[in-house]
Design an enzyme around this catalytic site. Structure first.
Site, PDB file in Angstrom:
ATOM      1  N   ARG A   1      -3.545   3.825   8.223  1.00 55.67           N
ATOM      2  CA  ARG A   1      -3.346   3.015   7.023  1.00 55.67           C
ATOM      3  C   ARG A   1      -4.217   1.760   7.034  1.00 55.67           C
ATOM      4  O   ARG A   1      -4.715   1.305   6.015  1.00 55.67           O
ATOM      5  CB  ARG A   1      -1.863   2.633   6.998  1.00 55.67           C
ATOM      6  CG  ARG A   1      -1.429   1.857   5.803  1.00 55.67           C
ATOM      7  CD  ARG A   1      -1.197   2.767   4.630  1.00 55.67           C
ATOM      8  NE  ARG A   1      -1.192   2.015   3.401  1.00 55.67           N
ATOM      9  CZ  ARG A   1      -1.389   2.543   2.212  1.00 55.67           C
ATOM     10  NH1 ARG A   1      -1.597   3.831   2.073  1.00 55.67           N
ATOM     11  NH2 ARG A   1      -1.365   1.799   1.141  1.00 55.67           N
TER      12      ARG A   1
ATOM     13  N   CYS B   1       1.404   6.584   7.497  1.00 63.44           N
ATOM     14  CA  CYS B   1       2.730   7.184   7.360  1.00 63.44           C
ATOM     15  C   CYS B   1       3.079   7.477   5.916  1.00 63.44           C
ATOM     16  O   CYS B   1       2.841   6.656   5.035  1.00 63.44           O
ATOM     17  CB  CYS B   1       3.787   6.251   7.937  1.00 63.44           C
ATOM     18  SG  CYS B   1       3.926   6.407   9.709  1.00 63.44           S
TER      19      CYS B   1
ATOM     20  N   ARG C   1       2.392   4.362  -1.678  1.00 59.99           N
ATOM     21  CA  ARG C   1       1.836   3.150  -1.068  1.00 59.99           C
ATOM     22  C   ARG C   1       0.581   2.731  -1.831  1.00 59.99           C
ATOM     23  O   ARG C   1      -0.551   2.905  -1.353  1.00 59.99           O
ATOM     24  CB  ARG C   1       1.546   3.373   0.413  1.00 59.99           C
ATOM     25  CG  ARG C   1       2.808   3.702   1.185  1.00 59.99           C
ATOM     26  CD  ARG C   1       2.564   3.885   2.657  1.00 59.99           C
ATOM     27  NE  ARG C   1       2.427   2.624   3.370  1.00 59.99           N
ATOM     28  CZ  ARG C   1       2.279   2.539   4.689  1.00 59.99           C
ATOM     29  NH1 ARG C   1       2.235   3.627   5.419  1.00 59.99           N
ATOM     30  NH2 ARG C   1       2.172   1.363   5.270  1.00 59.99           N
TER      31      ARG C   1
ATOM     32  N   ASP D   1      -2.859  -1.590  -5.325  1.00 56.58           N
ATOM     33  CA  ASP D   1      -3.227  -2.396  -6.493  1.00 56.58           C
ATOM     34  C   ASP D   1      -3.261  -3.896  -6.183  1.00 56.58           C
ATOM     35  O   ASP D   1      -4.128  -4.625  -6.682  1.00 56.58           O
ATOM     36  CB  ASP D   1      -2.255  -2.108  -7.657  1.00 56.58           C
ATOM     37  CG  ASP D   1      -0.797  -2.254  -7.246  1.00 56.58           C
ATOM     38  OD1 ASP D   1      -0.467  -1.912  -6.097  1.00 56.58           O
ATOM     39  OD2 ASP D   1       0.009  -2.718  -8.068  1.00 56.58           O
TER      40      ASP D   1
ATOM     41  N   ASP E   1      10.730  -1.481   9.226  1.00 58.90           N
ATOM     42  CA  ASP E   1      10.348  -0.557  10.299  1.00 58.90           C
ATOM     43  C   ASP E   1      11.516  -0.229  11.221  1.00 58.90           C
ATOM     44  O   ASP E   1      11.467   0.760  11.951  1.00 58.90           O
ATOM     45  CB  ASP E   1       9.196  -1.148  11.137  1.00 58.90           C
ATOM     46  CG  ASP E   1       7.896  -1.176  10.347  1.00 58.90           C
ATOM     47  OD1 ASP E   1       7.815  -0.518   9.298  1.00 58.90           O
ATOM     48  OD2 ASP E   1       6.958  -1.870  10.782  1.00 58.90           O
TER      49      ASP E   1
END
Ligand code: EPU
Length: 427
Positions: free
Chosen positions: A94, A118, A123, A126, A312
């Site tokens: 990512r 992930c 996700r 923008d 997380d």
């Protein structure tokens, strides 16, 4: 290869010490930031085993940097990056989205594949692109590519409409070099964003307000490599704190930074679990074997941007709540779709469901049985493993590689805690 874990039957119930690695979500942006940093950067406590760091090192090599790892250190030497047409590793992680501001700064334009990482719901990027546009770079998504070009000097100040972690990092990286002074408002204040910012300052960047929601940056001409010790991985701390509760053990977890685990300690307290920082504030001691009133309390918790409870840890907390008396509700206000792991917990016999952006977890530990589970993402995968520790008998953990993208030596560490973990060859 898959992993087989035996639940409920642990080989060692004594007090144990767990060593925490440098933070994954610090090392990845810092490693990529070295594309902007001349000379040698050395990180003595890097989680060198995590697969996402290997992918990041591959990306750096594609740009002509020398990236080497030893057992626990990462050394990167940058003598001038070359322009890479197709860098390896970009779609694996990512954080490769940070190549956009970096390449804009280095070459005036960027052409980067959309990042991987992930699958925890949609996700979008923008906010990243709006911010870079405001700071003077024309950016857009064309097919599977992010295309950008520096077109003008851009605004002196910009306010993020949401404190996105990587969007904040993106704008700080873009503004660190150059001739302009910028103020970025509504920044993410996560310790890992501060770690990246402090690293840049150590390399010569002029930045005020590191780790706060307003960051002021005076662009400089050059950044030079340093030795940088990462902050400890607070998500790894939380993961093993919850393992202590599930295994009813007392763990001393170190190193830690107390303010980074304050919210975790609040949640443990509400569940009836004692935890304390040692005198030197270097360790967190979690007493999972001594639950007040004999049982674990059900809780209602919302994961929210830092300093809130971390998203997380949301799946790992859900796994722990399988042991709590009654019904717990864990809301995720950051990633509202981060609940794929619930279907895996159900395979183990857990009575859990998703309700909008929340997991509803009922006490299930007594009737859970080992089976086969599949890891969909780093934290959801680790949650399946913690849940398997509560289940009777063997659980086969498939796609365990996804856990190793973000945890260093995860299964070795569990083995050192007395968990029976076996690697099984699959045909
Ligand atoms: N968002 C947008 N537009 C954007 C950026 C974000 O709508 O341009 C939304 C996201 O969809 C999400 C929320 O904002 O709903 C938060 O996203 P953020 O950008 O803050 O997260 P991230 O930078 O993509 C990093 C970590 C995550 C961690 C989050 C939150 C990576 C590489 N880094 O992601 O770590 O969960 O911050 O703390 O993923 C992990 O370590 O397992 C992990 C997923």
């Amino acid at each position: 290869m898959t992993i087989e874990i035996v639940g409920r039957d642990f080989l060692n119930h004594a007090d144990t010490h767990i060593n925490i690695d440098g933070a994954k979500n610090s090392v990845l942006p810092i490693a990529l930031a070295t594309l902007l940093v001349s000379g040698t950067t050395r990180i003595p406590n890097a989680p060198t085993e995590i697969l996402d760091l290997r992918a990041a090192a591959e990306i750096l090599r594609s740009f002509g940097l020398d990236a080497r790892t030893t057992q626990s250190s990462l050394e990167i030497t940058n003598t001038g990056p070359t322009r890479s047409i197709k860098a390896k590793g970009i779609t694996d992680i990512r954080y490769s989205v940070l190549l956009v501001p970096i390449l804009l700064r280095l070459f005036g334009s960027a052409n980067v594949e959309l990042p991987g990482g992930c699958n925890i719901g949609s996700r979008p990027i923008d906010i990243h692109l709006d911010g870079l546009r405001a700071l003077g770079a024309d950016c857009s998504i064309e097919g599977t590519q992010i295309i950008g070009k520096v077109t003008h000097a851009g605004a002196d100040s910009y306010t993020l409409r949401y404190p996105s972690v990587t969007a904040t990092e993106s704008l700080i990286l873009y503004a660190a070099l150059g001739n302009s002074n910028r103020t970025i408002r509504n920044c993410a204040t996560d310790p890992e964003v501060k770690d990246l910012t402090d690293f840049l300052i150590a390399c010569g960047a002029r930045i005020d307000g590191s780790g706060t929601s307003t960051v002021m940056i005076e662009g400089v001409k050059r950044l030079t490599g340093v030795e940088w010790k990462l902050i400890p991985d607070r998500i790894e701390v939380g993961t093993f704190a919850f393992a202590a509760v599930i295994m009813r053990c007392r763990y001393t977890i170190s190193p830690i930074i107390p303010s980074h685990v304050a919210h975790l300690q609040n949640v443990l307290r509400s569940m009836g679990v004692e935890s304390e920082c040692d005198e030197g504030n270097r360790s967190l001691i979690v007493n999972g074997h001594r639950l007040a009133g004999g049982g674990l309390n059900a809780i209602c918790v919302e994961a929210s941007p830092y300093p809130g409870f971390p998203t997380d840890l949301q799946p790992l907390l859900s796994a722990t709540c399988l042991l709590a008396n009654g019904r717990s509700t864990i809301v995720d206000a950051v990633f509202p779709h981060r609940f794929r792991y619930l279907q895996e917990l159900r395979k183990l016999g857990a009575h859990v469901r998703r309700k909008e952006n929340a997991a509803i977890i009922n006490e299930s530990a007594s009737r859970m049985k080992g089976t086969t589970v599949h890891c969909h993402d780093i934290r959801g995968g680790a949650a399946c493993v913690l849940a398997a520790l509560l289940a009777d008998g063997k659980t086969v953990v498939k796609n365990e590689q996804v856990i190793l993208r973000g945890y260093s030596r995860f299964f070795e560490k569990l083995r050192s805690l007395g968990v029976q973990v076996r690697e099984v060859r699959t045909p």
